[in-house]
Design a protein around this motif. Sequence first.
Motif, PDB file in Angstrom:
ATOM      1  N   THR A 240       0.649   4.351   4.681  1.00  0.00           N
ATOM      2  CA  THR A 240       1.592   3.282   4.356  1.00  0.00           C
ATOM      3  C   THR A 240       2.962   4.195   3.987  1.00  0.00           C
ATOM      4  O   THR A 240       3.050   5.193   3.719  1.00  0.00           O
ATOM      5  N   ARG A 241       4.290   3.368   4.266  1.00  0.00           N
ATOM      6  CA  ARG A 241       5.173   3.847   4.343  1.00  0.00           C
ATOM      7  C   ARG A 241       5.730   3.814   2.455  1.00  0.00           C
ATOM      8  O   ARG A 241       5.293   2.782   1.995  1.00  0.00           O
ATOM      9  N   ILE A 242       6.615   4.765   2.090  1.00  0.00           N
ATOM     10  CA  ILE A 242       6.914   4.519   0.734  1.00  0.00           C
ATOM     11  C   ILE A 242       8.193   3.518   0.850  1.00  0.00           C
ATOM     12  O   ILE A 242       8.966   3.611   1.709  1.00  0.00           O
ATOM     13  N   GLN A 243       8.058   2.527  -0.015  1.00  0.00           N
ATOM     14  CA  GLN A 243       8.968   1.427   0.434  1.00  0.00           C
ATOM     15  C   GLN A 243      10.272   1.222  -0.378  1.00  0.00           C
ATOM     16  O   GLN A 243      10.665   0.754  -1.627  1.00  0.00           O
ATOM     17  N   LYS A 244      11.041   2.175   0.131  1.00  0.00           N
ATOM     18  CA  LYS A 244      12.587   2.570  -0.192  1.00  0.00           C
ATOM     19  C   LYS A 244      13.021   1.473  -0.972  1.00  0.00           C
ATOM     20  O   LYS A 244      13.599   1.427  -1.971  1.00  0.00           O
TER      21      LYS A 244
ATOM     22  N   GLY B 127       3.334  -1.652  -1.590  1.00  0.00           N
ATOM     23  CA  GLY B 127       2.968  -1.965  -0.166  1.00  0.00           C
ATOM     24  C   GLY B 127       2.033  -3.145   0.003  1.00  0.00           C
ATOM     25  O   GLY B 127       1.013  -3.361  -0.174  1.00  0.00           O
ATOM     26  N   ARG B 128       2.849  -4.309   0.340  1.00  0.00           N
ATOM     27  CA  ARG B 128       2.131  -5.663   0.372  1.00  0.00           C
ATOM     28  C   ARG B 128       1.057  -5.691   1.520  1.00  0.00           C
ATOM     29  O   ARG B 128       0.011  -6.632   1.215  1.00  0.00           O
ATOM     30  N   THR B 129       1.148  -4.860   2.524  1.00  0.00           N
ATOM     31  CA  THR B 129      -0.002  -4.931   3.600  1.00  0.00           C
ATOM     32  C   THR B 129      -1.013  -4.444   2.855  1.00  0.00           C
ATOM     33  O   THR B 129      -2.434  -4.948   3.283  1.00  0.00           O
TER      34      THR B 129
ATOM     35  N   ILE C  77       7.747 -17.401   7.605  1.00  0.00           N
ATOM     36  CA  ILE C  77       8.975 -16.890   6.597  1.00  0.00           C
ATOM     37  C   ILE C  77       8.721 -15.542   5.986  1.00  0.00           C
ATOM     38  O   ILE C  77       7.534 -15.258   5.886  1.00  0.00           O
ATOM     39  N   ARG C  78       9.757 -14.796   5.875  1.00  0.00           N
ATOM     40  CA  ARG C  78       9.424 -13.373   5.323  1.00  0.00           C
ATOM     41  C   ARG C  78      10.630 -13.674   4.162  1.00  0.00           C
ATOM     42  O   ARG C  78      11.911 -13.832   4.350  1.00  0.00           O
ATOM     43  N   HIS C  79      10.562 -13.069   3.149  1.00  0.00           N
ATOM     44  CA  HIS C  79      11.511 -13.064   1.865  1.00  0.00           C
ATOM     45  C   HIS C  79      11.215 -12.003   1.043  1.00  0.00           C
ATOM     46  O   HIS C  79      10.277 -11.566   0.771  1.00  0.00           O
TER      47      HIS C  79
ATOM     48  N   ARG D 160       8.292  -5.814  13.858  1.00  0.00           N
ATOM     49  CA  ARG D 160       6.976  -6.289  14.581  1.00  0.00           C
ATOM     50  C   ARG D 160       6.728  -7.713  14.335  1.00  0.00           C
ATOM     51  O   ARG D 160       6.260  -8.551  15.051  1.00  0.00           O
ATOM     52  N   THR D 161       6.753  -7.913  12.866  1.00  0.00           N
ATOM     53  CA  THR D 161       6.168  -9.176  12.318  1.00  0.00           C
ATOM     54  C   THR D 161       6.903 -10.539  13.264  1.00  0.00           C
ATOM     55  O   THR D 161       6.479 -11.270  13.577  1.00  0.00           O
ATOM     56  N   ARG D 162       8.495 -10.476  13.166  1.00  0.00           N
ATOM     57  CA  ARG D 162       9.278 -11.473  13.532  1.00  0.00           C
ATOM     58  C   ARG D 162       8.894 -11.424  15.194  1.00  0.00           C
ATOM     59  O   ARG D 162       8.815 -12.758  15.723  1.00  0.00           O
TER      60      ARG D 162
ATOM     61  N   HIS E 164      -1.818   2.226  10.501  1.00  0.00           N
ATOM     62  CA  HIS E 164      -0.487   2.192   9.797  1.00  0.00           C
ATOM     63  C   HIS E 164       0.226   0.711  10.168  1.00  0.00           C
ATOM     64  O   HIS E 164       0.498   0.264  11.343  1.00  0.00           O
ATOM     65  N   PRO E 165       0.801   0.101   9.175  1.00  0.00           N
ATOM     66  CA  PRO E 165       1.410  -1.311   9.649  1.00  0.00           C
ATOM     67  C   PRO E 165       2.816  -1.042  10.290  1.00  0.00           C
ATOM     68  O   PRO E 165       3.234  -1.812  11.099  1.00  0.00           O
ATOM     69  N   LEU E 166       3.430   0.202  10.158  1.00  0.00           N
ATOM     70  CA  LEU E 166       4.730   0.495  10.795  1.00  0.00           C
ATOM     71  C   LEU E 166       5.749  -0.334  10.162  1.00  0.00           C
ATOM     72  O   LEU E 166       5.276  -1.467   9.809  1.00  0.00           O
ATOM     73  N   PRO E 167       6.902  -0.021   9.924  1.00  0.00           N
ATOM     74  CA  PRO E 167       7.490   1.261  10.716  1.00  0.00           C
ATOM     75  C   PRO E 167       7.008   2.484   9.811  1.00  0.00           C
ATOM     76  O   PRO E 167       6.847   2.466   8.552  1.00  0.00           O
TER      77      PRO E 167
ATOM     78  N   PHE F  65       2.363 -10.062  -0.855  1.00  0.00           N
ATOM     79  CA  PHE F  65       1.582 -10.064   0.411  1.00  0.00           C
ATOM     80  C   PHE F  65       1.915 -10.085   1.570  1.00  0.00           C
ATOM     81  O   PHE F  65       2.932 -10.530   1.922  1.00  0.00           O
ATOM     82  N   HIS F  66       0.886  -9.889   2.614  1.00  0.00           N
ATOM     83  CA  HIS F  66       1.420  -9.818   4.079  1.00  0.00           C
ATOM     84  C   HIS F  66       0.046 -10.160   4.772  1.00  0.00           C
ATOM     85  O   HIS F  66      -0.313  -9.304   5.663  1.00  0.00           O
ATOM     86  N   PRO F  67      -0.137 -11.686   4.912  1.00  0.00           N
ATOM     87  CA  PRO F  67      -1.474 -12.037   5.516  1.00  0.00           C
ATOM     88  C   PRO F  67      -1.524 -11.829   6.971  1.00  0.00           C
ATOM     89  O   PRO F  67      -2.838 -11.481   7.531  1.00  0.00           O
ATOM     90  N   THR F  68      -0.389 -11.955   7.616  1.00  0.00           N
ATOM     91  CA  THR F  68      -0.769 -11.807   9.025  1.00  0.00           C
ATOM     92  C   THR F  68      -0.716 -10.225   9.573  1.00  0.00           C
ATOM     93  O   THR F  68      -1.511 -10.118  10.675  1.00  0.00           O
ATOM     94  N   GLN F  69      -0.227  -9.350   8.955  1.00  0.00           N
ATOM     95  CA  GLN F  69      -0.532  -8.019   8.929  1.00  0.00           C
ATOM     96  C   GLN F  69      -1.731  -7.737   8.760  1.00  0.00           C
ATOM     97  O   GLN F  69      -2.578  -7.051   9.610  1.00  0.00           O
ATOM     98  N   THR F  70      -2.531  -8.230   7.856  1.00  0.00           N
ATOM     99  CA  THR F  70      -3.899  -8.112   7.537  1.00  0.00           C
ATOM    100  C   THR F  70      -4.768  -8.702   8.878  1.00  0.00           C
ATOM    101  O   THR F  70      -5.841  -8.097   9.065  1.00  0.00           O
TER     102      THR F  70
HETATM  103  C1  NCD Z   1       5.106  -3.823   6.763  1.00  0.00           C
HETATM  104  C2  NCD Z   1       6.063  -4.887   6.089  1.00  0.00           C
HETATM  105  O1  NCD Z   1       7.062  -5.342   6.187  1.00  0.00           O
HETATM  106  O2  NCD Z   1       5.437  -5.093   4.910  1.00  0.00           O
HETATM  107  N1  NCD Z   1       5.463  -3.811   8.216  1.00  0.00           N
HETATM  108  C3  NCD Z   1       5.118  -4.745   9.169  1.00  0.00           C
HETATM  109  O3  NCD Z   1       5.288  -5.969   8.613  1.00  0.00           O
HETATM  110  N2  NCD Z   1       4.305  -4.501  10.152  1.00  0.00           N
HETATM  111  C4  NCD Z   1       5.030  -2.321   6.283  1.00  0.00           C
HETATM  112  C5  NCD Z   1       6.210  -1.748   5.887  1.00  0.00           C
HETATM  113  O4  NCD Z   1       7.569  -2.167   5.956  1.00  0.00           O
HETATM  114  O5  NCD Z   1       6.308  -0.534   5.470  1.00  0.00           O
END
Ligand code: NCD
Length: 355
Positions: free
Chosen positions: A221-225, A161-163, A100-102, A51-53, A259-262, A128-133
């Motif tokens: 939110t997803r548990i961030q494996k 969960g950065r979102t 950028i995502r890192h 989604r983000t990219r 939910h920010p998904l996935p 952080f994940h400001p554009t999801q916000t």
């Molecule tokens: C989120 C992320 O990457 O932080 N997804 C997203 O950007 N839409 C949430 C996640 O990965 O669980």
Amino acid sequence: MRSVIDILDLSVEELDELIKCACDIIDHPEKYAKACEGKQLATLFYEPSTRTRMSFESAMHYLGGNVITMAGAANSSVSKGESVADTIRVVSGYVDIIAIRHPNEGAALVAADYTMVPVINGGDGGHFHPTQTLADLLTIYKEKGHLDNLTIGLCGDLKYGRTVHSLIAAMSRYSGIKFVLISPEELRCPEYVFDGKDRNNFEETVSLEEAMPKLDILYMTRIQKERFDCEETYMRLKDSYILTPDKLETAKKDMIVMHPLPRVNEISVAVDDDPRAVYIKQTLYGRYMRMALILKLLKEAEEGKEVKRDYGEVYVNKYFCKNPVCITQHEQELKHKAVIKNGRVKCLYCDHDID
Ligand code: NCD
């Protein structure tokens, strides 16, 4: 020029302006079809993303601009050991704006330090994940009609969960917002998320059932494996919360489920038909907000407007961050930077306490 690394890089007035612009784009997309003609966006993604990219790229295409992309570190000079600083110095010479995502916390701020063009943080580790916000804010505004006087339940992995961290930072600035933080003990929000906030507006619980009837918004939110060091802990926590139609029976009729998904399995597909489920719409709103943000940052850059965040006094190489996922632990040549917030010394990059 300005970069957006943290949602706090944008004032509440600017968030409202972006929402207004996104609504105008939704109503009159043709007005914006050539707004970024001749401009280029680079998406530099060192971590997986759908989604983000793609929504950044789609946003730039809908604005009439071009996109170049680095998807995955394995195919680039990062695999040869190139630093974020060097990569950004080079890429910012090729394009007008960068997303950028890192995987390391604070990497986007490093990018902002070395860039010649605006940088947008598309997610830095569990930070952080400001554009999801931005996507979340437009979703709330469109679906609830306002951004104040809401009780928001955030459920799942609130530690990594950065979102969630960026959404709390943003929504705390609107009035009458209460948060119900629903997570297993081990996955509670990191302390820095509460910095400067009124703790009375936060309630923490492990029980989704107990929280449900109070909520105007349920943000799953997803548990961030990928952020666990221990597979066993992940296996134990991964199914902590699974939202099913019967659990929604006690929810308000006009509550929305975000939910920010996935999603993995924290929302059963049987919930998708419930009119309260807005998580697919939320992904579409994301593109409009990213269009609005790209427009704003490019316009400011063109006007030569300099907007720098005031962090107060920054201590360089006086205090040393030990957070193992902070970018300073992975790129040895970086200077350590610290600030003092609420009497505690914090890493400027990842916000973790330094003792
Ligand atoms: C989120 C992320 O990457 O932080 N997804 C997203 O950007 N839409 C949430 C996640 O990965 O669980």
